[in-house]
Design a protein around this motif. Structure first.
Motif, PDB file in Angstrom:
ATOM      1  N   ASP A  10     -50.986  16.306  62.994  1.00 26.90           N
ATOM      2  CA  ASP A  10     -50.647  16.421  61.569  1.00 26.90           C
ATOM      3  C   ASP A  10     -49.166  16.167  61.343  1.00 26.90           C
ATOM      4  O   ASP A  10     -48.779  15.478  60.399  1.00 26.90           O
ATOM      5  N   ILE A  78     -46.146  22.958  58.066  1.00 28.01           N
ATOM      6  CA  ILE A  78     -47.587  22.821  57.860  1.00 28.01           C
ATOM      7  C   ILE A  78     -48.183  24.213  57.701  1.00 28.01           C
ATOM      8  O   ILE A  78     -48.009  25.078  58.558  1.00 28.01           O
ATOM      9  N   ARG A 108     -54.045  18.251  52.365  1.00 29.95           N
ATOM     10  CA  ARG A 108     -55.093  17.545  53.101  1.00 29.95           C
ATOM     11  C   ARG A 108     -56.385  17.699  52.307  1.00 29.95           C
ATOM     12  O   ARG A 108     -56.857  18.803  52.074  1.00 29.95           O
ATOM     13  N   TRP A 113     -54.241  13.338  54.373  1.00 32.62           N
ATOM     14  CA  TRP A 113     -53.051  13.883  53.735  1.00 32.62           C
ATOM     15  C   TRP A 113     -52.662  13.012  52.546  1.00 32.62           C
ATOM     16  O   TRP A 113     -52.601  11.791  52.654  1.00 32.62           O
TER      17      TRP A 113
END
Length: 119
Positions: A10, A78, A108, A113
């Motif tokens: 990510d 995140i 997301r 994303w």
């Protein structure tokens, strides 16, 4: 900060998307913005106005007034299916320096994303 594989993946994806966003700003790439911005994207402009995705894309189609856009101090946080990216930038087309601090929110959705908000 220790990250697991999913988080590292990510982080890499978000870092690349942020680079794409900055490149699109520098080059007025409306098509790429259309791909990475969420349908309910909102942007807070420096003059205090708030624009949606459609208005932002119209704004982006205008001639670019910055050059040598330099992004520094990038921090990606995140938080599950939400990510916050903080960074500083930029140089104006007339050569004058204008520095700013930006915060972008990514979400997301359906495994992808998308930029949700710029502040």
């Amino acid at each position: 900060m220790k990250t697991d594989t999913a988080t590292q993946s990510d982080l890499e994806a978000l870092t690349a998307l942020n680079r794409d966003y900055i490149h699109s700003v520098q080059h007025g790439d409306v098509q790429r913005f259309g791909e990475i911005l969420a349908e309910d994207f909102l942007c807070s402009n420096p003059d205090g106005s708030l624009v949606d995705k459609k208005q932002f894309l119209v704004q982006t189609a205008r001639p670019v007034t910055i050059s040598d856009l330099l992004v520094q101090e990038v921090r990606v946080r995140i938080l599950g299916d939400v990510a916050i990216i903080h960074y500083t930038s930029c140089t104006m087309a007339d050569g004058g320096q204008r520095n700013g601090r930006y915060t972008d929110v990514w979400a997301r959705r359906d495994g992808k994303w998308q930029r949700y908000r710029r502040m």
